[in-house]
Design a protein around this motif. Structure first.
Motif, PDB file in Angstrom:
ATOM      1  N   ASP A  78      45.242  24.666  42.464  1.00  0.00           N
ATOM      2  CA  ASP A  78      45.703  26.054  42.530  1.00  0.00           C
ATOM      3  C   ASP A  78      47.202  26.118  42.741  1.00  0.00           C
ATOM      4  O   ASP A  78      47.742  25.476  43.649  1.00  0.00           O
ATOM      5  N   ALA A  79      47.890  26.899  41.901  1.00  0.00           N
ATOM      6  CA  ALA A  79      49.335  27.077  42.023  1.00  0.00           C
ATOM      7  C   ALA A  79      49.703  28.151  43.041  1.00  0.00           C
ATOM      8  O   ALA A  79      50.885  28.345  43.340  1.00  0.00           O
ATOM      9  N   GLY A  80      48.707  28.870  43.555  1.00  0.00           N
ATOM     10  CA  GLY A  80      48.977  29.876  44.583  1.00  0.00           C
ATOM     11  C   GLY A  80      49.668  31.122  44.062  1.00  0.00           C
ATOM     12  O   GLY A  80      50.378  31.794  44.807  1.00  0.00           O
ATOM     13  N   GLU A  81      49.445  31.448  42.785  1.00  0.00           N
ATOM     14  CA  GLU A  81      50.080  32.629  42.199  1.00  0.00           C
ATOM     15  C   GLU A  81      49.040  33.487  41.475  1.00  0.00           C
ATOM     16  O   GLU A  81      49.095  33.673  40.257  1.00  0.00           O
ATOM     17  N   PRO A  82      48.068  34.037  42.209  1.00  0.00           N
ATOM     18  CA  PRO A  82      47.064  34.874  41.549  1.00  0.00           C
ATOM     19  C   PRO A  82      47.704  36.112  40.928  1.00  0.00           C
ATOM     20  O   PRO A  82      48.718  36.622  41.422  1.00  0.00           O
ATOM     21  N   HIS A 107      46.177  45.923  48.231  1.00  0.00           N
ATOM     22  CA  HIS A 107      44.752  46.111  48.459  1.00  0.00           C
ATOM     23  C   HIS A 107      43.995  45.927  47.145  1.00  0.00           C
ATOM     24  O   HIS A 107      44.497  46.250  46.077  1.00  0.00           O
ATOM     25  N   SER A 108      42.773  45.415  47.264  1.00  0.00           N
ATOM     26  CA  SER A 108      41.879  45.300  46.118  1.00  0.00           C
ATOM     27  C   SER A 108      40.775  46.335  46.281  1.00  0.00           C
ATOM     28  O   SER A 108      40.198  46.468  47.366  1.00  0.00           O
ATOM     29  N   HIS A 109      40.492  47.068  45.216  1.00  0.00           N
ATOM     30  CA  HIS A 109      39.482  48.121  45.302  1.00  0.00           C
ATOM     31  C   HIS A 109      38.389  47.905  44.271  1.00  0.00           C
ATOM     32  O   HIS A 109      38.610  47.347  43.201  1.00  0.00           O
ATOM     33  N   GLY A 110      37.190  48.367  44.637  1.00  0.00           N
ATOM     34  CA  GLY A 110      36.059  48.287  43.725  1.00  0.00           C
ATOM     35  C   GLY A 110      35.309  46.973  43.775  1.00  0.00           C
ATOM     36  O   GLY A 110      34.327  46.804  43.052  1.00  0.00           O
ATOM     37  N   PHE A 111      35.737  46.040  44.620  1.00  0.00           N
ATOM     38  CA  PHE A 111      35.061  44.744  44.735  1.00  0.00           C
ATOM     39  C   PHE A 111      33.946  44.877  45.764  1.00  0.00           C
ATOM     40  O   PHE A 111      34.168  45.317  46.891  1.00  0.00           O
ATOM     41  N   PHE A 112      32.748  44.499  45.381  1.00  0.00           N
ATOM     42  CA  PHE A 112      31.541  44.717  46.177  1.00  0.00           C
ATOM     43  C   PHE A 112      31.695  44.228  47.619  1.00  0.00           C
ATOM     44  O   PHE A 112      32.009  43.059  47.844  1.00  0.00           O
ATOM     45  N   THR A 113      31.481  45.105  48.582  1.00  0.00           N
ATOM     46  CA  THR A 113      31.546  44.907  50.044  1.00  0.00           C
ATOM     47  C   THR A 113      32.968  44.711  50.574  1.00  0.00           C
ATOM     48  O   THR A 113      33.154  44.621  51.789  1.00  0.00           O
ATOM     49  N   LEU A 114      33.974  44.604  49.700  1.00  0.00           N
ATOM     50  CA  LEU A 114      35.329  44.304  50.150  1.00  0.00           C
ATOM     51  C   LEU A 114      36.340  45.342  49.661  1.00  0.00           C
ATOM     52  O   LEU A 114      37.521  45.033  49.502  1.00  0.00           O
ATOM     53  N   ASP A 115      35.891  46.552  49.445  1.00  0.00           N
ATOM     54  CA  ASP A 115      36.777  47.609  48.968  1.00  0.00           C
ATOM     55  C   ASP A 115      37.890  47.869  49.978  1.00  0.00           C
ATOM     56  O   ASP A 115      37.633  48.108  51.159  1.00  0.00           O
ATOM     57  N   GLY A 116      39.133  47.796  49.510  1.00  0.00           N
ATOM     58  CA  GLY A 116      40.280  48.058  50.366  1.00  0.00           C
ATOM     59  C   GLY A 116      40.856  46.849  51.072  1.00  0.00           C
ATOM     60  O   GLY A 116      41.890  46.948  51.735  1.00  0.00           O
ATOM     61  N   VAL A 117      40.217  45.693  50.942  1.00  0.00           N
ATOM     62  CA  VAL A 117      40.726  44.460  51.565  1.00  0.00           C
ATOM     63  C   VAL A 117      41.804  43.872  50.657  1.00  0.00           C
ATOM     64  O   VAL A 117      41.720  43.959  49.428  1.00  0.00           O
ATOM     65  N   SER A 118      42.825  43.270  51.251  1.00  0.00           N
ATOM     66  CA  SER A 118      43.906  42.711  50.446  1.00  0.00           C
ATOM     67  C   SER A 118      43.403  41.519  49.636  1.00  0.00           C
ATOM     68  O   SER A 118      42.514  40.780  50.088  1.00  0.00           O
ATOM     69  N   PRO A 119      43.953  41.299  48.443  1.00  0.00           N
ATOM     70  CA  PRO A 119      43.553  40.128  47.657  1.00  0.00           C
ATOM     71  C   PRO A 119      43.744  38.818  48.420  1.00  0.00           C
ATOM     72  O   PRO A 119      42.913  37.910  48.316  1.00  0.00           O
ATOM     73  N   ALA A 120      44.826  38.723  49.196  1.00  0.00           N
ATOM     74  CA  ALA A 120      45.083  37.491  49.951  1.00  0.00           C
ATOM     75  C   ALA A 120      43.978  37.238  50.974  1.00  0.00           C
ATOM     76  O   ALA A 120      43.529  36.096  51.165  1.00  0.00           O
ATOM     77  N   GLU A 121      43.518  38.293  51.633  1.00  0.00           N
ATOM     78  CA  GLU A 121      42.460  38.111  52.623  1.00  0.00           C
ATOM     79  C   GLU A 121      41.129  37.771  51.961  1.00  0.00           C
ATOM     80  O   GLU A 121      40.359  36.950  52.483  1.00  0.00           O
ATOM     81  N   LYS A 177      51.298  48.509  42.804  1.00  0.00           N
ATOM     82  CA  LYS A 177      51.296  49.472  43.918  1.00  0.00           C
ATOM     83  C   LYS A 177      51.221  50.901  43.392  1.00  0.00           C
ATOM     84  O   LYS A 177      50.195  51.572  43.533  1.00  0.00           O
ATOM     85  N   THR A 178      52.295  51.379  42.792  1.00  0.00           N
ATOM     86  CA  THR A 178      52.282  52.704  42.170  1.00  0.00           C
ATOM     87  C   THR A 178      52.467  52.617  40.667  1.00  0.00           C
ATOM     88  O   THR A 178      52.273  53.611  39.970  1.00  0.00           O
ATOM     89  N   ALA A 179      52.850  51.470  40.155  1.00  0.00           N
ATOM     90  CA  ALA A 179      52.861  51.177  38.719  1.00  0.00           C
ATOM     91  C   ALA A 179      51.685  50.236  38.475  1.00  0.00           C
ATOM     92  O   ALA A 179      51.693  49.093  38.941  1.00  0.00           O
ATOM     93  N   ILE A 180      50.669  50.712  37.784  1.00  0.00           N
ATOM     94  CA  ILE A 180      49.387  50.010  37.756  1.00  0.00           C
ATOM     95  C   ILE A 180      48.784  50.061  36.352  1.00  0.00           C
ATOM     96  O   ILE A 180      49.284  50.757  35.471  1.00  0.00           O
ATOM     97  N   HIS A 181      47.698  49.312  36.160  1.00  0.00           N
ATOM     98  CA  HIS A 181      47.066  49.300  34.838  1.00  0.00           C
ATOM     99  C   HIS A 181      45.645  49.833  34.855  1.00  0.00           C
ATOM    100  O   HIS A 181      45.109  50.191  33.804  1.00  0.00           O
ATOM    101  N   CYS A 182      45.003  49.917  36.044  1.00  0.00           N
ATOM    102  CA  CYS A 182      43.585  50.250  36.082  1.00  0.00           C
ATOM    103  C   CYS A 182      43.309  51.363  37.089  1.00  0.00           C
ATOM    104  O   CYS A 182      43.487  51.152  38.293  1.00  0.00           O
ATOM    105  N   PRO A 183      42.849  52.525  36.643  1.00  0.00           N
ATOM    106  CA  PRO A 183      42.551  53.588  37.602  1.00  0.00           C
ATOM    107  C   PRO A 183      41.363  53.271  38.502  1.00  0.00           C
ATOM    108  O   PRO A 183      41.297  53.745  39.633  1.00  0.00           O
ATOM    109  N   TYR A 184      40.429  52.453  38.018  1.00  0.00           N
ATOM    110  CA  TYR A 184      39.298  52.084  38.860  1.00  0.00           C
ATOM    111  C   TYR A 184      39.742  51.226  40.043  1.00  0.00           C
ATOM    112  O   TYR A 184      39.141  51.267  41.118  1.00  0.00           O
ATOM    113  N   CYS A 185      40.808  50.455  39.839  1.00  0.00           N
ATOM    114  CA  CYS A 185      41.318  49.578  40.904  1.00  0.00           C
ATOM    115  C   CYS A 185      42.188  50.328  41.902  1.00  0.00           C
ATOM    116  O   CYS A 185      42.117  50.085  43.104  1.00  0.00           O
TER     117      CYS A 185
END
Length: 304
Positions: free
Chosen positions: A31-35, A42-56, A125-133
């Motif tokens: 892993d290069a550590g650059e997801p 925050h990551s949204h729409g992910f089952f049971t983890l809505d609103g948790v940061s991607p890093a966490e 953050k405010t410039a995004i590609h997915c409204p579901y996210c």
């Protein structure tokens, strides 16, 4: 020799590694550590983890995965991969090398944003590609779609469910008659003067500046950036590739097996639809399929 080298340690790669670990196969996750989602808070729409940061989310995934004795995590970037008589050989930029019976490429894609001032620092953050996210957090506020391809019309058409929407053609992506009717029915406004800057305090957006000097009020900017693999691994391995909506994707079957036996792909690099849940699900398929490949291609005695 490893049973499987997983290249990429984000949602897809870790999901694949988990299946292989539970199948008692030896796995290295490089892993290069650059997801791709590292720019989002925050990551949204992910089952049971809505609103948790991607890093966490990734930390929560790594902890149980590394409890399996056959799994090893290595920080590094794969720069060379080739097919060998017994499997595959991979080298990293850090000077390490591995021989593996199978590969899972879960390297995601690299986004290339338009060269518009104020866009890069707000990306995710405010410039995004997915409204579901991220759209719910910016709901009921004016949004501007900066067209980057003919597919941007579809992006503009779904956004009124989140708030008032302006479609900026950038002078390049004019809707056809049928698309125009759809946008009008959805209440989407059309602007043909290109966006030349995004303005606001910090990561917030107050307005977009147009080439003719006008400013349009906006709280969010949507766009679909151009994507690329960010590496030469697919080319080096001779994987079949096809054009996707925003860039190339690796061709794979329903179980994420690529055109090269023993190479499996998962995540945004092999799907036209980019989403954390879909990436994780693809990783589960790839990991299970890689385990089955190992079972069929190599004798149990060799694995023991």
């Amino acid at each position: 020799m490893l049973d499987c080298l997983v290249i990429g340690g984000s949602f897809a790669g870790l999901s694949a590694a988990m299946q292989l670990a539970r199948g008692q196969r030896s796995v290295v996750v490089l892993d290069a550590g650059e997801p791709r989602n590292r720019f989002s808070t925050h990551s949204h729409g992910f089952f049971t983890l809505d609103g948790v940061s991607p890093a966490e989310i990734l930390q929560r995934a790594w902890t149980p995965l590394l409890a399996y004795p056959t799994v090893e995590r290595v920080w590094g970037r794969a720069v060379r991969a080739e097919k060998t008589a017994r499997g595959f050989s991979v080298e990293s930029a850090e000077g390490q090398s591995w021989s593996s019976k199978s590969l899972v490429l879960a390297t995601g894609v690299t986004d290339t944003l338009p060269a518009i001032p104020g866009l890069a620092e707000r990306w995710g953050k405010t410039a995004i590609h997915c409204p579901y996210c991220h759209g719910y957090e910016l709901r009921n506020q004016p949004a501007v779609v900066i067209a980057s391809s003919p597919h941007s019309v579809h992006q503009a058409a779904i956004l009124p469910d989140w708030g008032p929407t302006m479609y900026c053609t950038q002078g390049q992506f004019e809707p056809d008659a049928e698309q125009m009717m759809m946008l009008e029915k959805r209440g989407v406004q059309i602007e043909r003067s290109p966006v030349v800057a995004v303005e606001g305090a910090g990561v917030q957006i107050d307005a977009v500046l147009l080439a003719d000097g006008r400013r349009l009020a906006a709280a969010a900017v949507y766009l679909a950036p151009k994507t690329s693999f960010g590496h030469q691994l697919a080319e080096q391995l001779g994987l079949a590739v096809e054009a996707g909506m925003t860039g190339p994707v690796v061709v794979a079957d329903e179980m994420k097996h690529s055109s090269v036996p023993g190479v499996f792909v998962a995540g945004d690099n092999s799907s036209p639809m980019h989403n954390a849940t879909l990436a994780s699900a693809a990783g589960v398929l790839a990991g299970g399929a890689a385990h089955r490949y190992l079972m069929l291609q190599y004798q149990a005695a060799e694995h023991a």
